[in-house]
Write an enzyme that holds these catalytic residues in place. Structure first.
Site, PDB file in Angstrom:
ATOM      1  N   GLY A  14     122.389  57.246 -39.515  1.00  0.00           N
ATOM      2  CA  GLY A  14     122.011  58.609 -39.172  1.00  0.00           C
ATOM      3  C   GLY A  14     122.459  58.933 -37.761  1.00  0.00           C
ATOM      4  O   GLY A  14     123.387  58.325 -37.225  1.00  0.00           O
ATOM      5  N   PHE A  15     121.781  59.875 -37.133  1.00  0.00           N
ATOM      6  CA  PHE A  15     122.167  60.272 -35.777  1.00  0.00           C
ATOM      7  C   PHE A  15     122.058  59.106 -34.796  1.00  0.00           C
ATOM      8  O   PHE A  15     122.946  58.884 -33.967  1.00  0.00           O
ATOM      9  CB  PHE A  15     121.295  61.431 -35.299  1.00  0.00           C
ATOM     10  CG  PHE A  15     121.581  62.735 -35.992  1.00  0.00           C
ATOM     11  CD1 PHE A  15     122.843  63.300 -35.943  1.00  0.00           C
ATOM     12  CD2 PHE A  15     120.591  63.401 -36.694  1.00  0.00           C
ATOM     13  CE1 PHE A  15     123.123  64.499 -36.583  1.00  0.00           C
ATOM     14  CE2 PHE A  15     120.850  64.599 -37.333  1.00  0.00           C
ATOM     15  CZ  PHE A  15     122.114  65.146 -37.283  1.00  0.00           C
ATOM     16  N   GLU A 176     112.497  77.721 -42.390  1.00  0.00           N
ATOM     17  CA  GLU A 176     113.893  77.902 -42.784  1.00  0.00           C
ATOM     18  C   GLU A 176     114.032  77.941 -44.302  1.00  0.00           C
ATOM     19  O   GLU A 176     114.777  78.775 -44.848  1.00  0.00           O
ATOM     20  CB  GLU A 176     114.737  76.775 -42.186  1.00  0.00           C
ATOM     21  CG  GLU A 176     114.871  76.883 -40.669  1.00  0.00           C
ATOM     22  CD  GLU A 176     115.432  75.631 -40.023  1.00  0.00           C
ATOM     23  OE1 GLU A 176     115.952  75.739 -38.889  1.00  0.00           O
ATOM     24  OE2 GLU A 176     115.350  74.548 -40.629  1.00  0.00           O
TER      25      GLU A 176
END
Length: 437
Positions: A14-15, A176
């Site tokens: 991941g990041f 969102e």
């Protein structure tokens, strides 16, 4: 015979994992990265994949492609399942369920988190979370199937239940997602159905706090609420979801314990996260205690207490109450790589981790977003522009950046969404987060 180079094992691409790999690109070490997926996922845009705006390919990039020029790296598709702290070996489960061990001199764990149901795991059957690509595609199937079912049923009450979407959680992901479902219904699906009006779709945003987006300043939160109201999202504050079924969601009001049941065929869960099972395995092997969310405490250099060779980064680390956001993962992963590189180079003292808060952002609706960085705040159209620039900048791969900008532009011009394909069959696919079967 030349001495062997230090072996670094990175769990999770991941990041945190990817930024650690990049920092170690020129270091004299041999790296093995282990991940359950073949692709690096850009999680901040998962909700756009779930609502048909972006394809799964637009928000994911093959790990091997991203690291193709890194000569000191091996990529392994598998799941870390055990660790031997004394022997310094990680056990990895492969696709065929066979196991093998990977030795390490330094271990970096950035396996992330999973959706938390807080003791109500049965909710997962009818209320999928959104932490993985599988989750996003499951949500997409549920949303698109709901409109198709509403078109073909004849009972008005059943039709209304198919056209009711409940989103549990008023943080950035919930806001969102709720906004995108309303935009899908009122813009992209307009005039495409005969028996129903997609714009009549009811979107319920269920949140336990007294305002949406509590991590933002009240002014920005209020701006987001006004946009949600204009979109037609029904926000219910001060309530907790206490039951979820195939065709209903139950809420209990915090103030007076009043219960409300909404007929809803689609419930989506965004209320919180917890550590993946490997975090418990790691904590047990290293003799440390996890916090309430299952995160692992780390020292100032991000190493685990008593184990200077093991680093925990990103969402899985408990350090100075830092939030589980992408920027924390990026900076912590890079810092772990820096400490390893400096140690290998012979530097005796380790540099402490210092987080630089570059701000946070949330998309509310087209041309409407909020951005906060210290005292700097943007909302409305300026916030939307800043939000877009930030996300394009951090999206991996030039092709994905260009493709995403083109898709956003085409959607603004035409109101269409092309990523809506589903196949006849079981829309209640099993939830498969990291370590949970």
């Amino acid at each position: 015979m030349a001495p062997s180079r230090p072996r670094v094992v990175v769990i999770g691409a991941g990041f945190a994992g990817m930024h650690c790999l990049r920092r170690l690109k020129k270091a004299p070490v041999d790296i093995t990265v282990v991940d359950r997926s073949t692709s690096h996922l850009f999680q901040p845009l998962l909700y756009q994949c779930a609502t048909g705006l972006l394809s799964e390919g637009a928000i994911s990039s093959p790990i091997r492609h991203l690291t193709r020029r890194q000569r000191n790296l091996d990529v392994v598709l598998g799941e870390a399942s055990a660790i031997d702290a004394e022997a310094r070996e990680v056990t990895v489960d492969r696709l065929d369920r066979s196991k093998f061990r990977v030795p390490y001199d330094y271990l970096v764990v950035g396996a992330g988190m999973r959706t938390a149901y807080r003791g109500n795991d049965a909710f997962a059957l009818h209320a999928p979370g959104m932490k993985s690509l599988d989750d996003a595609l499951t949500i997409r199937r549920k949303i698109m199937a709901a409109f198709e079912m509403a078109e073909t049923v004849t009972d008005p009450a059943e039709q209304r239940s198919w056209l009711t979407f409940a989103v549990a959680g008023g943080g950035p992901t919930g806001v969102e997602l709720a906004g995108q479902i309303r935009e899908l219904a009122t813009l992209a699906l307009e005039r495409e159905y005969d028996a129903i009006d997609p714009a009549a779709a009811r979107v319920l945003l269920l949140h336990g706090g007294d305002r949406v987006l509590p991590s933002f300043e009240p002014r920005l939160s209020a701006s987001a609420q006004r946009t949600l109201d204009k979109l037609g999202v029904e926000t219910h504050l001060g309530v907790h979801v206490t039951d979820v079924g195939e065709d209903f969601v139950e809420t209990t009001r915090k103030s007076d314990k009043h219960k409300e049941i909404y007929p809803a065929r689609t419930t989506l869960w965004t209320t919180g996260v917890e550590a993946v099972p490997f975090a418990t395995t790691l904590a047990s092997a290293l003799g440390v205690e996890q916090d309430r969310s299952g995160r692992i405490p780390v020292e100032a250099d991000l190493s685990v207490p008593g184990h200077p060779e093991v680093f925990v980064c990103g969402d899985m680390m408990a350090f100075q109450d830092l939030a589980g956001v992408a920027e924390v993962a990026m900076q912590s992963g890079r810092h772990a790589g820096t400490v390893i590189a400096e140690t290998v180079a012979g530097q005796p003292e380790r540099t402490p981790f210092k987080y630089r808060d570059l701000g946070t952002a949330a998309y509310i609706a087209r041309r409407k977003a909020i951005v906060q960085s210290g005292r700097f705040q943007l909302s409305g159209f300026p916030g939307w522009v800043a939000w877009g620039v930030i996300h394009i900048a951090f999206l991996a791969g030039i092709r994905n950046r260009m493709g995403t900008m083109m898709t956003w532009g085409a959607t603004l011009l035409t109101d269409t969404r092309r990523e809506r394909a589903i196949i006849y069959g079981d829309t209640e696919t099993a939830r498969k987060p990291y370590g949970r079967r």
